[in-house]
Write an enzyme that holds these catalytic residues in place. Structure first.
Site, PDB file in Angstrom:
ATOM      1  N   ARG A  64       0.830  -1.215   0.000  1.00 27.66           N
ATOM      2  CA  ARG A  64       0.000   0.000   0.000  1.00 27.66           C
ATOM      3  C   ARG A  64       0.862   1.261   0.000  1.00 27.66           C
ATOM      4  NH1 ARG A  64      -5.509   1.814   0.606  1.00 27.66           N
ATOM      5  NH2 ARG A  64      -6.250  -0.326   0.428  1.00 27.66           N
ATOM      6  N   GLU A  71      -9.704   6.316   7.029  1.00 23.07           N
ATOM      7  CA  GLU A  71      -8.265   6.545   7.007  1.00 23.07           C
ATOM      8  C   GLU A  71      -7.798   7.798   6.257  1.00 23.07           C
ATOM      9  OE1 GLU A  71      -8.076   2.464   5.434  1.00 23.07           O
ATOM     10  OE2 GLU A  71      -6.243   2.277   6.589  1.00 23.07           O
TER      11      GLU A  71
HETATM   12  N1  MTE Z   1     -11.952   6.270  14.347  1.00 14.78           N
HETATM   13  C1  MTE Z   1     -11.985   6.038  15.671  1.00 14.78           C
HETATM   14  N2  MTE Z   1     -12.682   6.886  16.449  1.00 14.78           N
HETATM   15  N3  MTE Z   1     -11.325   4.995  16.232  1.00 14.78           N
HETATM   16  C2  MTE Z   1     -10.593   4.119  15.474  1.00 14.78           C
HETATM   17  O1  MTE Z   1     -10.004   3.169  16.003  1.00 14.78           O
HETATM   18  N4  MTE Z   1      -9.808   3.525  13.211  1.00 14.78           N
HETATM   19  C3  MTE Z   1      -9.515   4.023  11.861  1.00 14.78           C
HETATM   20  C4  MTE Z   1     -10.726   4.718  11.275  1.00 14.78           C
HETATM   21  N5  MTE Z   1     -11.272   5.670  12.198  1.00 14.78           N
HETATM   22  C5  MTE Z   1     -10.520   4.337  14.060  1.00 14.78           C
HETATM   23  C6  MTE Z   1     -11.259   5.435  13.537  1.00 14.78           C
HETATM   24  C7  MTE Z   1      -9.095   2.972  10.927  1.00 14.78           C
HETATM   25  S1  MTE Z   1      -7.485   2.467  10.932  1.00 14.78           S
HETATM   26  C8  MTE Z   1      -9.949   2.414  10.014  1.00 14.78           C
HETATM   27  S2  MTE Z   1      -9.422   1.294   8.879  1.00 14.78           S
HETATM   28  C9  MTE Z   1     -11.372   2.778   9.997  1.00 14.78           C
HETATM   29  O2  MTE Z   1     -11.711   3.733  10.999  1.00 14.78           O
HETATM   30  C10 MTE Z   1     -12.190   1.517  10.189  1.00 14.78           C
HETATM   31  O3  MTE Z   1     -13.539   1.756  10.235  1.00 14.78           O
HETATM   32  P1  MTE Z   1     -14.444   1.968   8.930  1.00 14.78           P
HETATM   33  O4  MTE Z   1     -13.999   0.977   7.919  1.00 14.78           O
HETATM   34  O5  MTE Z   1     -15.805   1.728   9.420  1.00 14.78           O
HETATM   35  O6  MTE Z   1     -14.201   3.373   8.486  1.00 14.78           O
HETATM   36 MO1  MOS Z   2      -7.278   0.463   9.438  1.00 15.57          MO
HETATM   37  S1  MOS Z   2      -5.224   0.611   9.407  1.00 15.57           S
HETATM   38  O1  MOS Z   2      -7.243  -0.395   7.905  1.00 15.57           O
HETATM   39  O2  MOS Z   2      -7.495  -0.799  10.564  1.00 15.57           O
END
Ligand code: MTE
Ligand code: MOS
Length: 779
Positions: A325, A728
């Site tokens: 990635r 992300e």
């Molecule tokens: N937001 C919060 N509040 N806490 C989290 O741990 N993780 C991030 C993002 N936003 C996270 C977050 C990561 S690494 C990812 S991949 C995505 O949320 C995962 O959730 P989603 O696929 O529902 O967006």
């Molecule tokens: Mo998010 S790094 O893909 O859990």
């Protein structure tokens, strides 16, 4: 604040459908302290508590492990080492290499060798100290750069290539080479790693695990205990943050708790304290970058040759996909006509690094943004102009990536123009120059940078999801799907999709904990795809039930199915209007099934890794940020005066949640690139393992004036309600903060010399960069 991103629709009287800015379903409970995390689950009688014994060498043969003193300590019920694992000792998620407890060899300082279960946590911790280990130390490799020199890798390198970079480099009018480094990052989720394993009938286990990937935890527990998958159920209602850190590595915690539970026939809870969590679990990969770039007089990149070397730690974990990635994002939003990008997975005797918001993408983007910034400064041009000159084009013009995917949805040209206007970039650039001329000590800088982030798991098979939708006679719904809640709001967004589908108020839908006994074989909630995948699966389940109700009503009332309409908690059949709950009662009496499983798989994507070619992403999410920073050139301290963010979430399912993700991601990106610094000593021991030595951003570090808007857009691909993933991508908006600091540093030499400023740009590094510029100016 912006509205839902372009589409305005008849909202009717429905409460909490798609597009509504409803609060996070647990917001009130989070604030009141009432949300139940795993450590809050009432403990069963006889629950045991676990403490690990950790390696004190980075690399050593383990000659002997003596647990007799620990076993005899007060309250101790069991002590396990690798020899006590009944099934497979390796819990590597994709590739082997992760022993649940070190087996004859330790490969990082802090690797668990034994685990103690005792009546109280205090007793377990005291006993864990009594484990005696005899080591034969071995030489350790600690940095990515050293591993790269030695070609010491956890898996083979990969090359992505387009055109003829060697020839194009040789003929480019301008050419430069260089190296740079960027640091890693600890996830610092507020809830540390935890698992609570409860033995059930027939040797079955119910395990509560703070994990983004319950199915994998289930499979790995079964594997290390020699059980069938159906004997293990994993549940998680919510995590106190995951950020990628809980994608694979909770399995070790859950497996240790489960082995001890199986051995003692007692419920076992394993919760890491903060220091052990930071020492024992993987982080964002730091990277070492080497490049050779050719460009023209306008700063347009003509050819690029780049090595991206990530520090993976001792095992593969997810590093193959993470370095991939990074390579996929070595273009950020820029067209690379001729490019060769090589990705290396450097093996080091440090903790195994893992997923972290952006999953390697941010590292690839920092590398190219460093380069573009350097090109602009070398040419004496505004970096924004050089960025614009390099953006992908459209419709067959400069629109193919270095991995062969056509960028079909590029909105960066419009977004940068819009943000340039709305942030008043040009006027502020002039004002900053004026300020700097009159200010010898404080210097200001500004940077406007784009984000383009590919959405989909690049392991294509993971792009699937399941859901379970249960409608009760009273017209209320229980909703379950494979997505896990870590604060990002996937539960409420998917519930909004189901509310919209049935046209019932959101409060009629009960969101339930993710459980491998309800939806099997789920993918991790990761790659920002939680709502994209689970929203589609849940809608599929709800649509099946709605279609059954439609056909039932059409038959009952003798109308065509298209005379049946669901709207605002009511169902209309011809002239008749009924409450939704009257319809569900009627359907029950008529023996119509009111439950369904839904399923979804992402279309269009494919990736041939051996040829490094394909369409790994369904679409791209875009963003841009303009940040203004001020540094004190005598101390290196800084503050962020203003940041303007424009971000593309397509048609937002929940603008409030999306803006929360944008703000949170941006601030986490600021932390990564400015203040968070991991430091290992010469013996490979992590010395930054608590908030006393590891600084994460606080409210004070948020730009004083932060303006976030949603870009008016709809996803051109057929995603759930044409929304875009948001989890992300906003992290990478933080790059503008790092480059604003670099711009401020450059002002020390009146922008005549290119400053050196790697990431994280801590006050110490900023000060050293200023000193360096002063020395170069003097010399
Ligand atoms: N937001 C919060 N509040 N806490 C989290 O741990 N993780 C991030 C993002 N936003 C996270 C977050 C990561 S690494 C990812 S991949 C995505 O949320 C995962 O959730 P989603 O696929 O529902 O967006
Ligand atoms: Mo998010 S790094 O893909 O859990």
């Amino acid at each position: 604040m912006a509205d839902g991103g372009g589409i305005r629709r008849d909202r009717g009287t429905l409460k909490g459908g798609v597009g509504a800015s409803v609060p996070h379903d647990s917001a009130a409970k989070h604030v009141a302290g009432e949300a139940v995390y795993i450590d809050d689950i009432p403990e069963l009688p006889g629950t045991l508590h676990v403490a690990p014994h950790l390696s004190v060498h980075a690399h050593a043969r383990v000659l002997s492990v003596d647990v007799s003193a620990a076993r005899a300590a007060p309250g101790v019920r069991a002590v396990i080492t690798a020899a006590d694992v009944p099934g497979d000792i390796d819990i590597g998620p994709v590739f082997p290499g992760d022993p649940v407890l070190a087996d004859g060899l330790v490969q990082f300082h802090g690797q668990p060798i034994a685990a103690v279960a005792a009546d109280t946590l205090k007793q377990a911790r005291a006993a864990a100290k009594l484990v005696r280990v005899e080591y034969e130390p071995l030489p350790a490799v600690l940095t990515a750069e050293e591993a790269l020199e030695k070609r010491f890798f956890v898996s083979p390198s990969l090359t992505m290539r387009r055109g003829a970079p060697e020839a194009a480099l040789a003929t480019a009018p301008h050419r430069m080479t260089g190296t740079m480094e960027m640091g890693g990052q600890d996830h610092f989720y507020l809830e540390g790693m935890i698992a609570y394993a409860q033995p059930r009938e027939d040797g079955d286990l119910l395990v509560f695990s703070s994990t983004q990937h319950p199915s994998e935890v289930q499979h790995l527990i079964a594997r290390c205990l020699g059980l069938a998958d159906h004997a293990v159920t994993v549940e998680v209602r919510r995590m106190g943050g995951g950020f990628g850190g809980k994608e694979t590595q909770p399995a070790q915690i859950a497996c240790i708790a489960s082995i001890l539970a199986a051995k003692t026939h007692r419920p076992v809870k394993f919760r890491l304290d903060r220091d052990d969590d930071m020492i024992m679990t993987g982080k964002r990969h730091d990277f070492f970058v080497r490049y050779d770039v050719g460009h023209d007089a306008d700063g347009r990149i003509l050819a690029l040759d780049m090595d991206l070397a990530g520090r993976c730690g001792f095992s593969p974990d997810l590093s193959n996909a993470i370095v991939d990635r990074a390579m996929f994002h070595a273009d950020n939003g820029y067209f690379l006509p001729h490019a060769e990008v090589r990705g290396h997975r450097c093996k080091t005797h440090t903790v195994s690094n893992t997923a972290f918001r952006g999953f390697g993408g941010p590292q690839g983007m920092v590398a190219i943004e460093h380069l573009v910034d350097r090109i602009a400064r070398t040419l004496g041009r505004d970096p924004l102009d050089v960025r614009k000159a390099n953006l992908y084009g459209r419709d067959g013009v400069r629109d193919v990536t270095h991995y062969g995917m056509t960028v079909e949805d590029n909105v960066l040209p419009e977004m940068l123009d819009e943000l340039e206007r709305s942030s008043d970039y040009r006027a502020r650039r002039r004002a900053i120059d004026d300020f700097n001329r009159g200010s010898p000590v404080l210097k200001r800088g500004v940077a406007l940078t784009p984000v383009k982030f590919g959405i989909s798991f690049t392991a294509t098979h993971l792009n699937q999801a399941g859901a379970l939708v249960l409608v009760y006679q009273d017209g209320t719904v229980q909703l379950n799907h494979g997505g896990t809640e870590m604060g990002q709001g996937v539960y409420v967004k998917v519930a909004q999709v189901v509310a919209e589908t049935f046209q019932i108020d959101l409060d009629r839908i009960r969101i339930t904990a993710t459980n491998t006994g309800k939806v099997p074989n789920t993918s991790p909630t990761a790659a920002s795809s939680g709502t994209d995948l689970n929203g589609m699966a849940a809608r599929d389940g709800a649509m099946q039930i709605r279609n059954r109700l439609t056909h039932f009503l059409a038959e009952r009332f003798g109308t065509a199915p298209d005379a049946v309409a669901f709207k605002d908690n009511k169902v209309r059949v011809g002239d008749q209007v009924m409450a939704f709950e009257d319809v569900t009662r009627m359907a029950y009496m008529a023996r119509i099934s009111l439950s369904a499983t839904g399923f979804y798989r992402t279309p269009k994507i494919w990736w041939d890794r051996s040829a490094a070619h394909g369409r790994p992403f369904y679409y791209f999410a875009y963003g841009a940020a303009a940040t203004e920073a001020e540094i004190d050139t005598l101390t290196g301290e800084y503050r962020f005066l203003r940041a303007d963010v424009l971000h593309d979430v397509g048609h937002s399912i929940n603008p409030a949640i999306d803006i929360g993700q944008i703000e949170g991601g941006f601030v986490q990106g600021i932390g990564w690139l400015t203040m968070e610094e991991l430091w290992w000593d010469a013996g490979g021991r992590l010395r930054t393992h608590a908030p006393s030595t590891y600084k994460i951003p606080t409210a004070r570090d948020v730009p004083a004036d932060l303006r976030v808007s949603l870009f008016a857009n709809v996803n051109r691909e057929d995603t759930i309600h044409r929304s875009k993933a948001v989890g992300e991508p906003p992290l990478m908006l933080g790059i503008s903060v790092w480059l604003a600091l670099r711009d401020a540093v450059a002002a020390v030499a009146d922008h005549r010399v290119v400053p050196d400023l790697d990431a994280p740009a801590t006050p110490e590094r900023v000060l050293m960069a200023c000193e360096d510029l002063r020395a170069r100016m003097a010399g």
